[in-house]
Write a protein that holds these residues in place. Structure first.
Motif, PDB file in Angstrom:
ATOM      1  N   ILE A 232       0.833  -1.257   0.149  1.00  0.00           N
ATOM      2  CA  ILE A 232       0.123  -0.053  -0.236  1.00  0.00           C
ATOM      3  C   ILE A 232       0.948   1.324  -0.019  1.00  0.00           C
ATOM      4  O   ILE A 232       1.942   1.113   0.778  1.00  0.00           O
ATOM      5  CB  ILE A 232      -1.020  -0.158   1.225  1.00  0.00           C
ATOM      6  N   CYS A 233       0.556   2.301  -0.590  1.00  0.00           N
ATOM      7  CA  CYS A 233       1.117   3.565  -0.828  1.00  0.00           C
ATOM      8  C   CYS A 233       0.308   4.724  -0.025  1.00  0.00           C
ATOM      9  O   CYS A 233      -0.721   4.742  -0.170  1.00  0.00           O
ATOM     10  CB  CYS A 233       1.438   3.826  -2.044  1.00  0.00           C
ATOM     11  N   ILE A 234       0.982   5.384   0.775  1.00  0.00           N
ATOM     12  CA  ILE A 234       0.343   6.823   1.449  1.00  0.00           C
ATOM     13  C   ILE A 234       1.420   7.929   0.824  1.00  0.00           C
ATOM     14  O   ILE A 234       2.341   7.954   0.807  1.00  0.00           O
ATOM     15  CB  ILE A 234       0.485   6.748   2.931  1.00  0.00           C
ATOM     16  N   LEU A 235       0.551   8.822   0.099  1.00  0.00           N
ATOM     17  CA  LEU A 235       0.982   9.879  -0.153  1.00  0.00           C
ATOM     18  C   LEU A 235       0.714  11.308  -0.001  1.00  0.00           C
ATOM     19  O   LEU A 235      -0.620  11.444   0.072  1.00  0.00           O
ATOM     20  CB  LEU A 235       0.773   9.808  -1.972  1.00  0.00           C
ATOM     21  N   ASP A 236       1.455  12.132   0.261  1.00  0.00           N
ATOM     22  CA  ASP A 236       1.313  13.572   0.578  1.00  0.00           C
ATOM     23  C   ASP A 236       1.074  14.069  -0.787  1.00  0.00           C
ATOM     24  O   ASP A 236       1.711  13.401  -1.813  1.00  0.00           O
ATOM     25  CB  ASP A 236       2.392  14.416   1.300  1.00  0.00           C
ATOM     26  N   ILE A 237       0.472  15.432  -1.154  1.00  0.00           N
ATOM     27  CA  ILE A 237       0.342  15.920  -2.522  1.00  0.00           C
ATOM     28  C   ILE A 237       1.613  16.765  -2.681  1.00  0.00           C
ATOM     29  O   ILE A 237       2.136  16.717  -3.763  1.00  0.00           O
ATOM     30  CB  ILE A 237      -0.875  16.446  -2.576  1.00  0.00           C
ATOM     31  N   MET A 238       1.727  17.629  -1.719  1.00  0.00           N
ATOM     32  CA  MET A 238       2.736  18.530  -1.961  1.00  0.00           C
ATOM     33  C   MET A 238       4.096  18.068  -1.666  1.00  0.00           C
ATOM     34  O   MET A 238       4.367  18.010  -0.069  1.00  0.00           O
ATOM     35  CB  MET A 238       2.440  20.026  -1.113  1.00  0.00           C
ATOM     36  N   LEU A 239       4.812  17.610  -2.465  1.00  0.00           N
ATOM     37  CA  LEU A 239       6.349  17.015  -2.193  1.00  0.00           C
ATOM     38  C   LEU A 239       7.249  17.712  -3.199  1.00  0.00           C
ATOM     39  O   LEU A 239       7.057  18.189  -4.080  1.00  0.00           O
ATOM     40  CB  LEU A 239       6.085  15.448  -2.786  1.00  0.00           C
ATOM     41  N   PRO A 240       8.335  17.824  -2.525  1.00  0.00           N
ATOM     42  CA  PRO A 240       9.627  18.193  -3.570  1.00  0.00           C
ATOM     43  C   PRO A 240       9.803  17.175  -4.742  1.00  0.00           C
ATOM     44  O   PRO A 240       9.436  16.211  -5.068  1.00  0.00           O
ATOM     45  CB  PRO A 240      10.935  18.127  -2.711  1.00  0.00           C
ATOM     46  N   SER A 241      10.026  17.801  -5.886  1.00  0.00           N
ATOM     47  CA  SER A 241      10.588  17.073  -7.127  1.00  0.00           C
ATOM     48  C   SER A 241       9.103  16.585  -7.869  1.00  0.00           C
ATOM     49  O   SER A 241       9.227  16.860  -9.161  1.00  0.00           O
ATOM     50  CB  SER A 241      11.291  15.965  -7.128  1.00  0.00           C
ATOM     51  N   MET A 242       8.539  15.925  -7.214  1.00  0.00           N
ATOM     52  CA  MET A 242       7.189  15.293  -7.918  1.00  0.00           C
ATOM     53  C   MET A 242       6.175  15.412  -6.990  1.00  0.00           C
ATOM     54  O   MET A 242       6.173  14.723  -6.022  1.00  0.00           O
ATOM     55  CB  MET A 242       7.452  13.890  -8.373  1.00  0.00           C
TER      56      MET A 242
ATOM     57  N   ILE B 263      -3.544   5.709  -0.722  1.00  0.00           N
ATOM     58  CA  ILE B 263      -4.256   6.868   0.117  1.00  0.00           C
ATOM     59  C   ILE B 263      -3.463   8.157   0.002  1.00  0.00           C
ATOM     60  O   ILE B 263      -2.222   8.211   0.241  1.00  0.00           O
ATOM     61  CB  ILE B 263      -4.334   6.293   1.705  1.00  0.00           C
ATOM     62  N   PHE B 264      -4.203   9.259  -0.121  1.00  0.00           N
ATOM     63  CA  PHE B 264      -3.627  10.629  -0.194  1.00  0.00           C
ATOM     64  C   PHE B 264      -3.785  10.904   1.463  1.00  0.00           C
ATOM     65  O   PHE B 264      -4.886  10.701   1.945  1.00  0.00           O
ATOM     66  CB  PHE B 264      -4.488  11.561  -0.947  1.00  0.00           C
ATOM     67  N   LEU B 265      -2.753  11.541   1.783  1.00  0.00           N
ATOM     68  CA  LEU B 265      -3.033  12.165   3.425  1.00  0.00           C
ATOM     69  C   LEU B 265      -2.474  13.768   2.983  1.00  0.00           C
ATOM     70  O   LEU B 265      -1.189  13.771   2.497  1.00  0.00           O
ATOM     71  CB  LEU B 265      -2.076  11.421   3.970  1.00  0.00           C
ATOM     72  N   SER B 266      -3.302  14.551   3.024  1.00  0.00           N
ATOM     73  CA  SER B 266      -2.871  16.068   2.599  1.00  0.00           C
ATOM     74  C   SER B 266      -3.704  17.073   3.204  1.00  0.00           C
ATOM     75  O   SER B 266      -4.555  17.068   3.590  1.00  0.00           O
ATOM     76  CB  SER B 266      -3.266  16.084   1.123  1.00  0.00           C
ATOM     77  N   ALA B 267      -2.811  18.230   3.412  1.00  0.00           N
ATOM     78  CA  ALA B 267      -3.555  19.410   3.947  1.00  0.00           C
ATOM     79  C   ALA B 267      -4.384  19.963   2.868  1.00  0.00           C
ATOM     80  O   ALA B 267      -5.141  20.880   3.236  1.00  0.00           O
ATOM     81  CB  ALA B 267      -2.227  20.365   4.166  1.00  0.00           C
ATOM     82  N   LYS B 268      -4.144  19.823   1.661  1.00  0.00           N
ATOM     83  CA  LYS B 268      -4.947  20.279   0.504  1.00  0.00           C
ATOM     84  C   LYS B 268      -6.417  19.703   0.647  1.00  0.00           C
ATOM     85  O   LYS B 268      -6.710  18.638   0.509  1.00  0.00           O
ATOM     86  CB  LYS B 268      -4.771  19.865  -0.800  1.00  0.00           C
ATOM     87  N   ALA B 269      -7.281  20.592   1.232  1.00  0.00           N
ATOM     88  CA  ALA B 269      -8.724  20.201   1.745  1.00  0.00           C
ATOM     89  C   ALA B 269      -9.753  20.646   0.877  1.00  0.00           C
ATOM     90  O   ALA B 269     -11.053  20.225   1.049  1.00  0.00           O
ATOM     91  CB  ALA B 269      -8.927  20.428   3.021  1.00  0.00           C
ATOM     92  N   LEU B 270      -9.660  21.277  -0.431  1.00  0.00           N
ATOM     93  CA  LEU B 270     -10.792  21.740  -1.078  1.00  0.00           C
ATOM     94  C   LEU B 270     -11.300  20.507  -1.961  1.00  0.00           C
ATOM     95  O   LEU B 270     -10.574  19.704  -2.166  1.00  0.00           O
ATOM     96  CB  LEU B 270     -10.109  22.765  -2.156  1.00  0.00           C
TER      97      LEU B 270
END
Length: 129
Positions: free
Chosen positions: A59-69, A88-95
């Motif tokens: 399984i992968c858990i990804l932030d959205i705002m990351l350096p490089s990509m 699964i995305f785990l992000s502060a981007k809540a819109l």
């Protein structure tokens, strides 16, 4: 815990976690490890695909705002590489538009920061069934 998923002699489900904020990465990875997961944290989006190839995560858990990509691009690449990989995305981007983009780019789930560790664990368990 989640040991009913395990096959063969393996003791842990492998989690690839992309997060560039060190404090959060530590809290989440410690929480996952204490729940029996094997976790590899990657702080730079550009290193995620190499880590994926080396680790073959369950399984992968990804932030959205990351350096490089960013996480959206990573999800598309991961989905192209392994169609059934839970993401699964785990992000502060809540819109709503961020959440929609997360699903459209290949995510199976999306948690907004701040989030509950218990909620992350139960969502992971649901995807790993």
């Amino acid at each position: 815990m989640f040991y009913h998923h395990l096959k063969g002699g393996s003791m842990s489900i492998k989690v690839l976690y992309a997060e560039d904020e060190p404090f959060l990465a530590r809290i989440v990875s410690d929480g996952l490890k204490s729940s029996g997961y094997a976790v590899q944290v990657v702080a730079d989006g550009g290193l995620v695909m190499d880590a994926y190839t080396a680790m073959k995560p369950d399984i992968c858990i990804l932030d959205i705002m990351l350096p490089s990509m960013d996480g959206y691009t990573l999800a598309k690449e991961l989905r192209h590489t392994q169609a059934d990989l839970p993401i699964i995305f785990l992000s502060a981007k809540a819109l709503t538009s961020d959440v929609v983009e997360g699903f459209r780019s290949g995510g199976n789930d999306y948690l907004k920061k701040p989030f509950s560790m218990d909620e992350l664990l139960v969502r992971m368990e649901a995807l790993l069934h």
